[in-house]
Design an enzyme around this catalytic site. Sequence first.
Site, mmCIF file in Angstrom:
data_model
loop_
_atom_site.group_PDB
_atom_site.id
_atom_site.type_symbol
_atom_site.label_atom_id
_atom_site.label_comp_id
_atom_site.label_asym_id
_atom_site.label_seq_id
_atom_site.Cartn_x
_atom_site.Cartn_y
_atom_site.Cartn_z
ATOM 1 N N ALA A 23 35.808 60.607 48.742
ATOM 2 C CA ALA A 23 35.954 60.215 47.470
ATOM 3 C C ALA A 23 36.507 58.775 47.558
ATOM 4 O O ALA A 23 37.797 58.683 47.870
ATOM 5 C CB ALA A 23 36.802 61.245 46.810
ATOM 6 N N SER A 32 34.626 55.313 45.787
ATOM 7 C CA SER A 32 34.517 55.088 44.564
ATOM 8 C C SER A 32 34.670 55.935 43.392
ATOM 9 O O SER A 32 35.121 55.656 42.254
ATOM 10 C CB SER A 32 32.850 54.489 44.268
ATOM 11 N N ASP A 81 44.432 48.853 36.941
ATOM 12 C CA ASP A 81 44.494 47.855 35.934
ATOM 13 C C ASP A 81 45.680 46.800 36.087
ATOM 14 O O ASP A 81 45.293 45.689 35.841
ATOM 15 C CB ASP A 81 44.548 48.291 34.560
ATOM 16 N N ARG A 132 36.685 15.267 61.174
ATOM 17 C CA ARG A 132 35.307 15.450 62.065
ATOM 18 C C ARG A 132 34.590 14.483 62.016
ATOM 19 O O ARG A 132 33.854 14.164 60.704
ATOM 20 C CB ARG A 132 34.705 16.785 61.671
ATOM 21 N N PHE A 148 32.819 23.627 59.191
ATOM 22 C CA PHE A 148 33.330 23.845 60.659
ATOM 23 C C PHE A 148 32.141 23.802 61.403
ATOM 24 O O PHE A 148 32.596 23.665 62.812
ATOM 25 C CB PHE A 148 34.303 24.931 60.698
ATOM 26 N N GLY A 177 29.736 24.856 64.432
ATOM 27 C CA GLY A 177 29.993 25.724 65.639
ATOM 28 C C GLY A 177 31.361 26.128 65.861
ATOM 29 O O GLY A 177 31.503 27.361 66.220
ATOM 30 N N GLU A 215 40.517 48.213 46.292
ATOM 31 C CA GLU A 215 41.089 48.546 44.835
ATOM 32 C C GLU A 215 39.577 48.492 43.818
ATOM 33 O O GLU A 215 39.685 47.870 42.840
ATOM 34 C CB GLU A 215 41.933 47.364 44.510
ATOM 35 N N THR A 245 35.230 48.602 44.455
ATOM 36 C CA THR A 245 34.194 47.669 45.082
ATOM 37 C C THR A 245 33.715 46.918 43.803
ATOM 38 O O THR A 245 34.028 47.143 42.773
ATOM 39 C CB THR A 245 32.988 48.399 45.525
HETATM 40 N N1 CAA Z 1 43.374 53.457 32.079
HETATM 41 C C1 CAA Z 1 43.630 54.715 31.402
HETATM 42 N N2 CAA Z 1 42.729 55.673 31.732
HETATM 43 C C2 CAA Z 1 41.563 55.640 32.039
HETATM 44 C C3 CAA Z 1 41.122 54.230 32.574
HETATM 45 C C4 CAA Z 1 42.052 53.221 32.338
HETATM 46 N N3 CAA Z 1 41.596 52.145 32.976
HETATM 47 N N4 CAA Z 1 39.690 54.527 32.935
HETATM 48 C C5 CAA Z 1 39.637 55.628 32.857
HETATM 49 N N5 CAA Z 1 40.717 56.203 32.018
HETATM 50 C C6 CAA Z 1 40.651 57.696 31.623
HETATM 51 C C7 CAA Z 1 39.489 58.133 30.549
HETATM 52 O O1 CAA Z 1 39.801 57.823 29.333
HETATM 53 C C8 CAA Z 1 39.159 59.348 30.961
HETATM 54 O O2 CAA Z 1 40.119 60.545 30.330
HETATM 55 P P1 CAA Z 1 39.875 61.660 29.514
HETATM 56 O O3 CAA Z 1 39.286 62.437 30.427
HETATM 57 O O4 CAA Z 1 41.005 61.934 28.781
HETATM 58 O O5 CAA Z 1 38.723 61.306 28.488
HETATM 59 C C9 CAA Z 1 39.560 59.655 32.271
HETATM 60 O O6 CAA Z 1 40.296 58.404 32.759
HETATM 61 C C10 CAA Z 1 38.212 59.604 33.036
HETATM 62 O O7 CAA Z 1 37.498 58.361 32.951
HETATM 63 P P2 CAA Z 1 36.054 58.067 33.254
HETATM 64 O O8 CAA Z 1 34.930 58.968 32.669
HETATM 65 O O9 CAA Z 1 35.703 56.901 32.922
HETATM 66 O O10 CAA Z 1 35.894 58.262 34.959
HETATM 67 P P3 CAA Z 1 34.935 58.059 35.936
HETATM 68 O O11 CAA Z 1 34.881 59.247 36.749
HETATM 69 O O12 CAA Z 1 33.734 57.682 35.334
HETATM 70 O O13 CAA Z 1 35.546 56.949 36.945
HETATM 71 C C11 CAA Z 1 35.955 54.721 37.787
HETATM 72 C C12 CAA Z 1 35.902 55.744 36.607
HETATM 73 C C13 CAA Z 1 36.292 53.401 37.023
HETATM 74 C C14 CAA Z 1 34.477 54.582 38.460
HETATM 75 C C15 CAA Z 1 37.191 55.124 38.746
HETATM 76 O O14 CAA Z 1 36.862 56.244 39.283
HETATM 77 C C16 CAA Z 1 37.189 53.853 39.701
HETATM 78 O O15 CAA Z 1 38.086 52.952 39.241
HETATM 79 N N6 CAA Z 1 36.858 54.113 40.857
HETATM 80 C C17 CAA Z 1 37.158 52.909 41.665
HETATM 81 C C18 CAA Z 1 38.357 53.554 42.674
HETATM 82 C C19 CAA Z 1 38.942 52.699 43.438
HETATM 83 O O16 CAA Z 1 39.357 51.425 42.640
HETATM 84 N N7 CAA Z 1 39.574 52.817 44.327
HETATM 85 C C20 CAA Z 1 40.557 51.906 44.967
HETATM 86 C C21 CAA Z 1 41.494 52.634 46.029
HETATM 87 S S1 CAA Z 1 42.962 51.725 46.460
HETATM 88 C C22 CAA Z 1 42.660 50.779 47.300
HETATM 89 O O17 CAA Z 1 41.464 50.551 47.855
HETATM 90 C C23 CAA Z 1 43.879 50.183 47.893
HETATM 91 C C24 CAA Z 1 44.276 49.754 49.000
HETATM 92 O O18 CAA Z 1 44.691 50.622 50.116
HETATM 93 C C25 CAA Z 1 44.749 48.415 49.105
#
Ligand code: CAA
Length: 413
Positions: free
Chosen positions: A133, A135, A244, A272, A343, A345, A368, A370
């Site tokens: 799990a 994306s 967000d 250079r 830069f 080589g 965070e 892709t």
């Molecule tokens: N704010 C609040 N609620 C939100 C929201 C947001 N921005 N986006 C979606 N939701 C809510 C929706 O309203 C929905 O709510 P209900 O079930 O009540 O209707 C619910 O969440 C599901 O929303 P979606 O149907 O849009 O969800 P989805 O399964 O289609 O997925 C996605 C959306 C945008 C693809 C999401 O899965 C996502 O952002 N994926 C990427 C994951 C990610 O960024 N991972 C990074 C990990 S952290 C990392 O990398 C950090 C590190 O270590 C440095």
Amino acid sequence: MEHPNNIVFSDLALELKDKAHEIAEKYVRPNAAKYDRAQEYNYEAAKAVAEAGLFKTFVPKEYGGHGAGVLALCLVTEQLARADSGFGVAFAVNALGSFPIILGGTEEQKQKWLPQIANGEKFVAFCLSEKYAGSDAGGLSVTAELDGDEYVICGEKKWTTNGGVADIYSVFCVTDPSSKSRRISSIVVEKGTPGFSIGKIEDKMGIRTVPVVETHFDHVRVPKDNLIGGRPGQGFKHAMMTLDCARPGVAAQAVGAAQGALDLAVVYANRRNQFGQPISSFQMVQKMLADMAMKTEASRWLVYSAAAAVDAGVKNITKRAAIAKCFATDTAMEVATDAVQIFGGYGFMEDYPVAKCFRDAKILQIYEGTNQIQRMVIARNLVRESEALKYIEDYIPREVQQTFQDEEVITGV
Ligand code: CAA
């Protein structure tokens, strides 16, 4: 509510930025290559960051922070990342891990954990991604079952940035497998809790000063009071709200990374000599430098605008955060690639810092969310918002509108 494009730099934010710059040049840049090679955390710089009060930046005032907001977080992150992109994330990931508590935590939870984070006594990590799990953040399999007054957590998380260094982990778990929308909850797990351990420590292409690890949960028992927000089923929303707020921070890391690569490229191009003159006098090199500068500057203001919108409490910041993250991180990769080209080589050799800029930049387009996910998020929001543009529908050829209705074309987003 303030106007979403009103970018105001408070005196405090500018002061924090200056402190970050000082620390970056004193403790981060001089040791960046050493920690990169050894794949070690720069505790000395982290201590300086804590002493300068920079971890307070993103913590609200009521809980011992400066309450300086996301724009200030971006300014600080940019300065640190300009010296070493890896250290930029080592700092910013503390905000990412804290946001679930800041945005969704109960009063007691905020009182308990945030002051320690603000003081830099405790570092934080964000455990969302798993082996199957990434994306698809909703497809988690780590479970947390309520047993009396405790949650029992089982499973493995992948790519936990800051894992091992961090003391506090925001862990996203399945608490209700039968529910579609309330399946996930976020729960705090503290370092040292029996059953919680660090698994594989990843050997990475870039950002090597910050650990990225597997975190293992073998029947980890935590008090049910650690459930963020106190109500189960809020986890997915907490994760999305967190992203967000945090994506402008990754974007700021990218601006710092791009600026850092550009700084090196300009200095190199002036020193250079080829064909009897500095290569900076050649128009093809000048074009590259100018394009690098334009894109970096454009990214910077996109990031500041997204961050300011978060701080102003603008309702839907998802699209803005995704635009800033996607544009700035694509720019960082492009600028780092061009810096290596300038830069020549030497750029390909690890003796010079620009190769590290290139290696560090790649992850920005991946973590965070892709940049494919960012584009999907942007497009989904555009389609949703297009309702407001209905009034110009008459300007679309009638035959085309008819086709849409007849074929029930699905937009795919
Ligand atoms: N704010 C609040 N609620 C939100 C929201 C947001 N921005 N986006 C979606 N939701 C809510 C929706 O309203 C929905 O709510 P209900 O079930 O009540 O209707 C619910 O969440 C599901 O929303 P979606 O149907 O849009 O969800 P989805 O399964 O289609 O997925 C996605 C959306 C945008 C693809 C999401 O899965 C996502 O952002 N994926 C990427 C994951 C990610 O960024 N991972 C990074 C990990 S952290 C990392 O990398 C950090 C590190 O270590 C440095």
